[in-house]
Write a protein that holds these residues in place. Structure first.
Motif, PDB file in Angstrom:
ATOM      1  N   PHE A 172      76.061 -72.702  77.121  1.00 19.30           N
ATOM      2  CA  PHE A 172      76.138 -74.162  76.937  1.00 19.30           C
ATOM      3  C   PHE A 172      75.220 -74.901  77.901  1.00 19.30           C
ATOM      4  CE2 PHE A 172      77.805 -78.223  78.398  1.00 19.30           C
ATOM      5  CZ  PHE A 172      77.855 -78.925  77.210  1.00 19.30           C
ATOM      6  N   TYR A 173      75.256 -74.524  79.183  1.00 17.10           N
ATOM      7  CA  TYR A 173      74.499 -75.297  80.176  1.00 17.10           C
ATOM      8  C   TYR A 173      72.988 -75.189  79.949  1.00 17.10           C
ATOM      9  CZ  TYR A 173      78.637 -76.543  82.833  1.00 17.10           C
ATOM     10  OH  TYR A 173      79.826 -77.092  83.220  1.00 17.10           O
ATOM     11  N   LEU A 174      72.522 -74.039  79.461  1.00 16.62           N
ATOM     12  CA  LEU A 174      71.093 -73.906  79.166  1.00 16.62           C
ATOM     13  C   LEU A 174      70.709 -74.847  78.012  1.00 16.62           C
ATOM     14  CD1 LEU A 174      68.569 -72.199  79.931  1.00 16.62           C
ATOM     15  CD2 LEU A 174      69.143 -70.697  78.043  1.00 16.62           C
ATOM     16  N   LEU A 175      71.560 -74.848  76.987  1.00 14.39           N
ATOM     17  CA  LEU A 175      71.298 -75.741  75.841  1.00 14.39           C
ATOM     18  C   LEU A 175      71.424 -77.203  76.253  1.00 14.39           C
ATOM     19  CD1 LEU A 175      73.315 -73.818  73.117  1.00 14.39           C
ATOM     20  CD2 LEU A 175      70.831 -74.023  73.265  1.00 14.39           C
ATOM     21  N   TYR A 176      72.451 -77.470  77.055  1.00 14.54           N
ATOM     22  CA  TYR A 176      72.675 -78.861  77.480  1.00 14.54           C
ATOM     23  C   TYR A 176      71.501 -79.350  78.338  1.00 14.54           C
ATOM     24  CZ  TYR A 176      75.109 -83.005  79.151  1.00 14.54           C
ATOM     25  OH  TYR A 176      75.471 -84.299  79.427  1.00 14.54           O
ATOM     26  N   ILE A 236      76.808 -72.127  90.595  1.00 13.47           N
ATOM     27  CA  ILE A 236      75.457 -71.547  90.673  1.00 13.47           C
ATOM     28  C   ILE A 236      74.892 -71.387  89.261  1.00 13.47           C
ATOM     29  CG2 ILE A 236      74.148 -69.460  91.272  1.00 13.47           C
ATOM     30  CD1 ILE A 236      76.000 -69.167  93.709  1.00 13.47           C
ATOM     31  N   ALA A 237      75.712 -70.816  88.349  1.00 10.42           N
ATOM     32  CA  ALA A 237      75.238 -70.622  86.966  1.00 10.42           C
ATOM     33  C   ALA A 237      74.939 -71.972  86.315  1.00 10.42           C
ATOM     34  CB  ALA A 237      76.304 -69.872  86.164  1.00 10.42           C
ATOM     35  N   GLU A 238      75.806 -72.951  86.548  1.00 10.81           N
ATOM     36  CA  GLU A 238      75.600 -74.283  85.964  1.00 10.81           C
ATOM     37  C   GLU A 238      74.268 -74.877  86.433  1.00 10.81           C
ATOM     38  OE1 GLU A 238      78.781 -77.190  86.733  1.00 10.81           O
ATOM     39  OE2 GLU A 238      77.153 -78.643  86.950  1.00 10.81           O
ATOM     40  N   SER A 239      74.022 -74.768  87.729  1.00  7.47           N
ATOM     41  CA  SER A 239      72.793 -75.341  88.281  1.00  7.47           C
ATOM     42  C   SER A 239      71.558 -74.617  87.736  1.00  7.47           C
ATOM     43  CB  SER A 239      72.847 -75.253  89.812  1.00  7.47           C
ATOM     44  OG  SER A 239      71.607 -75.543  90.359  1.00  7.47           O
ATOM     45  N   LEU A 240      71.569 -73.284  87.779  1.00 11.85           N
ATOM     46  CA  LEU A 240      70.392 -72.523  87.347  1.00 11.85           C
ATOM     47  C   LEU A 240      70.110 -72.747  85.861  1.00 11.85           C
ATOM     48  CD1 LEU A 240      70.889 -69.123  89.242  1.00 11.85           C
ATOM     49  CD2 LEU A 240      69.392 -71.029  89.845  1.00 11.85           C
ATOM     50  N   LEU A 241      71.164 -72.766  85.055  1.00  9.34           N
ATOM     51  CA  LEU A 241      70.948 -72.879  83.603  1.00  9.34           C
ATOM     52  C   LEU A 241      70.476 -74.276  83.196  1.00  9.34           C
ATOM     53  CD1 LEU A 241      73.984 -70.783  82.311  1.00  9.34           C
ATOM     54  CD2 LEU A 241      71.563 -70.222  82.103  1.00  9.34           C
ATOM     55  N   THR A 242      71.101 -75.295  83.726  1.00  8.00           N
ATOM     56  CA  THR A 242      70.687 -76.653  83.340  1.00  8.00           C
ATOM     57  C   THR A 242      69.243 -76.930  83.792  1.00  8.00           C
ATOM     58  OG1 THR A 242      71.754 -77.488  85.322  1.00  8.00           O
ATOM     59  CG2 THR A 242      72.963 -77.750  83.266  1.00  8.00           C
ATOM     60  N   LEU A 243      68.927 -76.505  85.022  1.00  9.17           N
ATOM     61  CA  LEU A 243      67.585 -76.784  85.537  1.00  9.17           C
ATOM     62  C   LEU A 243      66.518 -75.986  84.790  1.00  9.17           C
ATOM     63  CD1 LEU A 243      68.125 -77.091  89.404  1.00  9.17           C
ATOM     64  CD2 LEU A 243      68.294 -78.831  87.643  1.00  9.17           C
ATOM     65  N   SER A 244      66.807 -74.736  84.471  1.00 10.51           N
ATOM     66  CA  SER A 244      65.793 -73.957  83.738  1.00 10.51           C
ATOM     67  C   SER A 244      65.639 -74.485  82.311  1.00 10.51           C
ATOM     68  CB  SER A 244      66.112 -72.464  83.758  1.00 10.51           C
ATOM     69  OG  SER A 244      67.439 -72.237  83.357  1.00 10.51           O
ATOM     70  N   GLY A 245      66.751 -74.877  81.664  1.00 13.11           N
ATOM     71  CA  GLY A 245      66.657 -75.475  80.325  1.00 13.11           C
ATOM     72  C   GLY A 245      65.774 -76.713  80.343  1.00 13.11           C
ATOM     73  N   ALA A 274      65.556 -67.714  86.772  1.00 13.96           N
ATOM     74  CA  ALA A 274      66.773 -68.503  87.024  1.00 13.96           C
ATOM     75  C   ALA A 274      67.674 -68.518  85.785  1.00 13.96           C
ATOM     76  CB  ALA A 274      66.393 -69.933  87.406  1.00 13.96           C
ATOM     77  N   ALA A 275      67.052 -68.674  84.627  1.00 17.45           N
ATOM     78  CA  ALA A 275      67.850 -68.671  83.392  1.00 17.45           C
ATOM     79  C   ALA A 275      68.514 -67.313  83.193  1.00 17.45           C
ATOM     80  CB  ALA A 275      66.962 -69.013  82.204  1.00 17.45           C
ATOM     81  N   ALA A 276      67.788 -66.253  83.496  1.00 19.11           N
ATOM     82  CA  ALA A 276      68.347 -64.908  83.331  1.00 19.11           C
ATOM     83  C   ALA A 276      69.524 -64.681  84.279  1.00 19.11           C
ATOM     84  CB  ALA A 276      67.255 -63.877  83.588  1.00 19.11           C
ATOM     85  N   VAL A 277      69.352 -65.120  85.522  1.00 23.34           N
ATOM     86  CA  VAL A 277      70.441 -64.966  86.503  1.00 23.34           C
ATOM     87  C   VAL A 277      71.655 -65.789  86.053  1.00 23.34           C
ATOM     88  CG1 VAL A 277      71.139 -65.482  88.884  1.00 23.34           C
ATOM     89  CG2 VAL A 277      68.912 -64.472  88.431  1.00 23.34           C
ATOM     90  N   GLY A 278      71.409 -67.012  85.620  1.00 26.05           N
ATOM     91  CA  GLY A 278      72.510 -67.881  85.168  1.00 26.05           C
ATOM     92  C   GLY A 278      73.255 -67.283  83.990  1.00 26.05           C
ATOM     93  N   LEU A 279      72.501 -66.773  83.027  1.00 27.78           N
ATOM     94  CA  LEU A 279      73.148 -66.186  81.842  1.00 27.78           C
ATOM     95  C   LEU A 279      73.915 -64.914  82.216  1.00 27.78           C
ATOM     96  CD1 LEU A 279      70.367 -66.725  79.151  1.00 27.78           C
ATOM     97  CD2 LEU A 279      72.590 -67.850  79.269  1.00 27.78           C
ATOM     98  N   THR A 280      73.336 -64.136  83.126  1.00 26.09           N
ATOM     99  CA  THR A 280      74.031 -62.926  83.574  1.00 26.09           C
ATOM    100  C   THR A 280      75.364 -63.288  84.225  1.00 26.09           C
ATOM    101  OG1 THR A 280      71.869 -61.975  84.006  1.00 26.09           O
ATOM    102  CG2 THR A 280      73.759 -60.812  84.936  1.00 26.09           C
ATOM    103  N   ILE A 296      75.936 -84.637  84.888  1.00 27.60           N
ATOM    104  CA  ILE A 296      75.095 -83.427  84.791  1.00 27.60           C
ATOM    105  C   ILE A 296      73.755 -83.793  84.139  1.00 27.60           C
ATOM    106  CG2 ILE A 296      74.887 -81.147  83.715  1.00 27.60           C
ATOM    107  CD1 ILE A 296      77.961 -80.899  84.013  1.00 27.60           C
ATOM    108  N   ALA A 297      73.802 -84.659  83.114  1.00 23.51           N
ATOM    109  CA  ALA A 297      72.552 -85.109  82.471  1.00 23.51           C
ATOM    110  C   ALA A 297      71.690 -85.873  83.482  1.00 23.51           C
ATOM    111  CB  ALA A 297      72.874 -85.989  81.269  1.00 23.51           C
ATOM    112  N   ALA A 298      72.327 -86.697  84.302  1.00 21.52           N
ATOM    113  CA  ALA A 298      71.561 -87.436  85.319  1.00 21.52           C
ATOM    114  C   ALA A 298      70.929 -86.473  86.313  1.00 21.52           C
ATOM    115  CB  ALA A 298      72.477 -88.429  86.030  1.00 21.52           C
TER     116      ALA A 298
END
Lengths: 89, 617
Positions: A53-57, B497-506, A27-33, B410-412
């Motif tokens: 940003f969203y991964l770090l956040y 989609i990117a926002e959701s995938l990245l925040t959740l995986s982080g 999921a992280a890879a897809v998001g970053l891509t 988003i944090a919530a």
């Protein structure tokens, strides 16, 4: 008849327990891509200029929330009264 | 012929809330095997009436109206907003009805139907009077669902729940009365345009907002939610998770769109609910605090008040009703089958259950699957129904330039994923040695039930709930077409989609790191702790003290009455210096001498004196 293999199969299967980790990495890879291809140059907010940003956040918010909850549960949890019955009639 | 038309029109325009209430009254007369089918038939019938039958309407908005005195009462109005909410309520009544099919207790079924009748009545009400009546029906009927457990603890919890809702109802009624006095109308009118600072100069509006705030669980009025829902009956909690708070959200959308203060209240709710959910050790309590967090999203969006934000709040309420009822069903099924909802016990209990009953391992996987569909929906994962509404709210808030609010929400959302998407499944299905050791396992289990006996109907209810989460997540246009405002929104874009995938995986990577430190067995204190501590004092002052005074007064009155009766029951005894009772014990003693003789002697002396004076003069 006790069948220990049922729980062990469900419990100790390396595929079953490691699957979520691989899904998260994917999921992280897809998001970053997506961020570095389709969303390149897209900026509706100031944080869109920060790479990943969203991964770090996500990670920082998780640290903050989990840290707060660990501290808070030490302060706010009290011992449960003995003999409390949860099961409904 | 005209009369026949009137009768037909009255029948086809029957409000869905009335159908549920009338149907509930018939349940005691039905044989046990027909109660569950009847329970499901009623919402199906109500849905049919709602969507297909009201062909003769008074206007686009109003379906049924009466005039009473100078007021126009509108018990049945219908627009996109009210139809979508009532549809969600009725759908949950169907899935929850399937889930509770095995439970033929007529009391619980009647209470549930009246409760749903109240919620549907609230969202289809066009005037304050109808709104208030159904509001109170909802409060009383839902209290019965808590008392339905029958144990001492649920009795106390139900009483606290009722007290909160009596307070809310009282505030709402007071506000309605002030508003009706000011405007001369009882029709529901939006207070759009009023800001938080205008509330003090509009006491009626303030009181109405406070009344709704209790049901919408605004802090500090939220504690009834986390107190009552985990203690409600297994099936009752499913309906409670869907109806009370969401009907309050409907009223907020209808009456208070764009009230700026709601933005900040909503943000507090979102973060507060998230942190408390992370701290809790109880499966259904985590879900209850999670309701508070999700309500925060809706309240924030209502405070923003743009068409897209209000659409987002409505869509999120619809989605939330579906996935939250699914989550409460899985929590209820676990409680039903293994007897505990404590995370500190669940891992070991499930291990024991799977060891004792080979079938249970398979059932546990199914439960896990149903649960994860609900959990990932609420976390806002793409292709599930949380994703169709949560990004809409966040985007609407961003468009209104509340960037801090966006980041907080988003944090919530990340927190929601942590507690519902990760903490609960980890400690329930993946941890096997987490026993708190607080009491022996067997004490917490229902000795009658063998593990794994989750009835088919429960699985069916959860299956339908999970399917609906998937269907609306994959085809959001079904919901979007029913939203109150015509705003085009496309969720399946690269950015959300990117926002959701990245925040959740982080968040997931951090959870893996910190997961072993998240469980603290015990009972969580909330803002009502000081209130609960002072309740015994309040009871002493307002109940025990007046009661003691009444008891003392009763004693005095009784003693006086006894004395009077004893004295007057035989006036002739006055003239007898020695009572018969006393003769038997101490004849002619001075103690047996009664004052009656003194009175007689006094009378003789007085008469002699008067006669003597008369003779002298």
């Amino acid at each position: 008849m006790i069948n220990a293999s049922n729980s062990e199969r469900m419990n100790q299967s390396s595929f079953f327990t490691r699957l979520p980790l691989w899904i998260a990495i994917l999921a992280a890879a897809v998001g970053l891509t997506l961020e570095f291809t389709l969303l390149r140059g897209y900026a509706s907010h100031w944080w869109n200029h920060v790479p990943a940003f969203y991964l770090l956040y996500g990670a920082l918010a998780a640290i903050a929330l989990l840290g707060l909850s660990i501290w808070g549960s030490k302060v706010l949890n009290r011992q449960e009264a003995a003999g409390t019955n949860e099961k409904e009639a | 012929m005209g009369d026949l038309n009137t009768v037909v029109q009255s029948i086809i325009n029957l409000p869905p809330a009335v159908i549920l209430a009338l149907g509930a009254l018939l349940i005691p007369a039905l044989p046990k095997r027909l109660r569950s089918p009847w329970f499901i038939l009623l919402p199906v019938l109500a849905l049919t009436f709602l969507w297909f039958l009201p062909v003769i309407q008074l206007s686009d908005y109003c379906i049924v109206a009466w005039n009473y005195a100078d007021y126009s009462i509108m018990p049945y109005v219908s627009d996109n907003l009210s139809r979508l909410f009532s549809t969600a309520f009725l759908v949950v009544l169907i899935t929850g009805g399937l889930f509770s099919w095995h439970n033929t207790d007529s009391g619980e079924k009647i209470a549930t139907l009246f409760y749903a009748s109240g919620a549907v009545g609230v969202v289809l009400a066009g005037d304050y009077l109808t709104l208030f009546i159904f509001w109170e029906v909802m409060a009383i009927a839902s209290t019965w669902l808590i008392w339905g457990c029958g144990d001492v603890e649920s009795g106390d919890v139900g009483m606290r729940y009722l007290l909160y809702h009596v307070l809310g109802g009282g505030l709402l009624l007071a506000g309605i009365l002030v508003e009706v006095m000011n405007t001369g109308s009882i029709q529901l009118q939006s207070f759009a345009g009023l800001s938080g600072s205008d509330l003090l100069s509009n006491p009626g509006v303030l009181l109405i907002l406070l009344g709704v705030a209790v049901n919408a669980a605004f802090p500090p009025f939220h504690t009834w939610l986390s107190d009552a829902y985990p203690k409600a009956s297994i099936t009752g909690a499913v309906f409670m998770s869907a109806l009370t708070t969401k009907s309050a959200i409907y009223v907020l959308i209808r009456l208070f769109p764009g009230m700026d203060i709601l933005v900040w209240i909503g943000l507090i709710m979102a973060i507060y609910g998230t942190i408390f959910a992370l701290m809790s050790n109880d499966f259904r309590q985590i879900l209850s605090y999670s309701i508070l967090a999700q309500l925060g999203y809706m309240v924030t969006a209502i405070g923003v008040g743009s068409e897209m934000a209000l659409n987002g709040a409505t869509a999120h309420a619809f989605s939330h009703i579906l996935y939250k009822s699914l989550l409460f069903m899985t929590g209820g099924a676990l409680l039903y089958s293994v007897g505990t909802n404590r995370l500190s016990d669940l891992g070991a209990t499930l291990k024991e259950a799977t060891d004792q009953d080979p079938k249970f391992a398979s059932q546990s996987r199914w439960l896990f699957g149903f649960y994860m569909i609900g959990a990932l929906s609420i976390s806002g994962l793409p292709l599930l129904n949380g994703f169709i509404s949560k990004p809409m709210i966040i985007e609407a808030i961003g468009e209104a330039h509340y960037e801090i609010a966006m980041l907080i929400l988003i944090a919530a959302s990340i927190g929601t994923f942590l507690h519902t998407g990760l903490k609960i499944p980890y400690y329930t299905w993946f941890t096997r040695d987490s026993r708190s050791g607080s009491k022996p396992l067997k004490q917490s289990l229902n000795s009658k039930a063998s593990f794994g006996e989750i009835p088919v109907n429960m699985n069916l209810g959860m299956g339908i709930g999970a399917t609906l989460c998937l269907v609306f997540g994959i085809a959001p246009v079904i919901v979007y077409d029913l939203l109150p405002y015509n705003v085009i929104y496309e969720p399946f874009r690269a950015y959300p989609i990117a926002e959701s995938l990245l925040t959740l995986s982080g968040a997931f990577f951090i959870f893996i790191w910190m997961k072993s430190r998240l469980l603290t067995p015990g009972v969580l204190r909330d803002l009502d702790t000081p209130l609960r501590a002072t309740l015994p004092w309040i009871r002493q002052v307002f109940v025990d003290f007046p009661w003691a005074i009444f008891e003392k007064a009763e004693e005095i009155v009784l003693a006086f009455t006894r004395m009077v009766i004893k004295t007057v029951r035989n006036p002739l005894a006055w003239l007898q210096p020695y009572s018969s009772e006393e003769e038997s014990t101490s004849t002619h003693s001075t103690e047996a001498f009664t004052p009656a003789i003194e009175i007689v002697i006094g009378l003789i002396l007085f008469t002699s004196l008067v006669l003597g004076l008369f003779l002298i003069f």
